[in-house]
Enzyme design. Structure first.
Site, PDB file in Angstrom:
ATOM      1  N   CYS A   1       8.265  -3.045  -9.275  1.00  0.00           N
ATOM      2  CA  CYS A   1       8.275  -2.869  -7.820  1.00  0.00           C
ATOM      3  C   CYS A   1       8.984  -4.012  -7.095  1.00  0.00           C
ATOM      4  O   CYS A   1       9.545  -3.806  -6.018  1.00  0.00           O
ATOM      5  CB  CYS A   1       6.866  -2.686  -7.278  1.00  0.00           C
ATOM      6  SG  CYS A   1       5.715  -4.012  -7.627  1.00  0.00           S
TER       7      CYS A   1
ATOM      8  N   HIS B   1       1.565  -4.513  -4.789  1.00  0.00           N
ATOM      9  CA  HIS B   1       2.736  -3.671  -4.567  1.00  0.00           C
ATOM     10  C   HIS B   1       3.642  -4.283  -3.499  1.00  0.00           C
ATOM     11  O   HIS B   1       3.159  -4.856  -2.519  1.00  0.00           O
ATOM     12  CB  HIS B   1       2.255  -2.281  -4.131  1.00  0.00           C
ATOM     13  CG  HIS B   1       3.346  -1.272  -3.976  1.00  0.00           C
ATOM     14  ND1 HIS B   1       4.290  -1.034  -4.949  1.00  0.00           N
ATOM     15  CD2 HIS B   1       3.646  -0.426  -2.958  1.00  0.00           C
ATOM     16  CE1 HIS B   1       5.116  -0.094  -4.542  1.00  0.00           C
ATOM     17  NE2 HIS B   1       4.762   0.286  -3.328  1.00  0.00           N
TER      18      HIS B   1
END
Length: 320
Positions: free
Chosen positions: A88, A163
């Site tokens: 990510c 994230h």
């Protein structure tokens, strides 16, 4: 999202400006990344022009529809889904730099972005994470995985997943690029006179406001122009014009910026270094001096005490 699954070959990366700046340097992109401790306009002034914000937060399951803004299924720019764990950070960088018009970049990155033109977000994400050279660049900034503790039956606390997402301007609006969402999220137009940062600050502050007071489960990074060329040019011009006082002030900024780059380089060298040889030498030294058994017993006792304290506080400990 960064989790525990390493089967994809992508390793975890830190939310560190030195790591992101080195990643951009490896991609031959002339931008740098800095930590943000405030969204106050005065604090952001020295970082202008800012191209994007990278926001790191603890991931929790969320509704399929965005809680703020609205999906833009017809988004014409660059957007890729995250299709593997641990990628990510690089995916956030790709979603950011892929939407900066005229940005210089290396030939491999240019070819990759060109190759994915016209692909849907999921296929584009698969193409990006299947790129061996990009994965190698990403993994080069992660600590070497020299020792595995799998199969030793050691208790561990369940790891939270974190994230990275991006906020940036595109065609007069502020967008949110989250590789786990179906489409980019459009947060509306911004005032051209005030700039996109003011609009993004409101969005990010509202999101941070959803966390409990004092929460430290997020961080914010700014992707901006490298200030060194600008500062160097200012210094030369001020010196040539005889403005010694202002030139001295610029020199202080240059020194601070150069010191920061040296610190980043040193920290990245530590991240790349394997400490297996040092660990082996320390264990061998303890064994030769007859202290290894005592050290092992001491470590086992400390681990048992730590587990007992966690159980007393009601914290869960999952068994491998």
């Amino acid at each position: 999202m960064s989790g525990e699954d390493e089967s994809s070959g992508w390793q975890l990366t830190e939310s560190d400006p030195g790591v992101f700046t080195e990643l951009l340097k490896s991609l031959e992109v002339p931008l740098v990344v800095d930590d943000l401790y405030s969204l106050d306009p005065a604090f952001l002034a020295d970082l202008q022009p800012i191209h994007a914000f990278i926001f790191l937060f603890k991931w929790v399951p969320s509704p399929s529809e965005p809680t703020a803004g609205e999906y833009d299924p017809e988004f014409p720019g660059f957007f890729a889904h995250q299709v593997v764990n641990n990628a990510c950070a690089t995916l956030a960088v790709m979603n950011a730099i892929g939407n900066i018009p005229g940005l210089p970049m290396g030939p491999q990155l240019t070819d990759l972005i060109g190759f994915t033109t016209g692909m849907d977000p999921n296929t584009r994400g698969m193409a990006i994470t299947s790129s061996d050279w990009l994965r190698e660049v990403h993994n080069s900034l992660s600590p070497p995985q020299a020792i595995s503790l799998d199969g030793l039956g050691l208790p561990k606390q369940t790891e939270d997943a974190y994230h990275f997402i991006v906020y940036m301007p595109y065609m007069g609006s502020v967008y949110e690029f989250d590789g786990l969402k179906n489409f980019p999220v459009r947060h509306g137009a911004y005032d051209e006179r005030q700039g996109w940062v003011d609009k993004a600050r409101e969005i990010i502050e509202a999101r941070i406001g959803t966390y409990p007071p004092g929460a430290l489960e997020f961080s914010l990074l700014a992707v901006h122009e490298d200030p060194l060329p600008r500062l160097q040019k200012q210094f030369v011009e001020l010196q040539a014009g005889g403005n010694e006082s202002e030139a001295a002030q610029v020199m202080v900024k240059l020194s601070d910026e150069s010191a920061k780059r040296e610190r980043w380089a040193f920290e990245n060298s530590l991240r790349r270094h394997s400490y297996l040889g040092l660990i082996h030498s320390l264990l061998l030294s303890l064994a030769k001096t007859g202290k290894l058994d005592a050290a092992r017993e001491g470590a086992k006792k400390a681990l048992d005490e730590r587990i007992a304290r966690k159980k007393e506080r009601g914290e869960s400990m999952d068994e491998d």
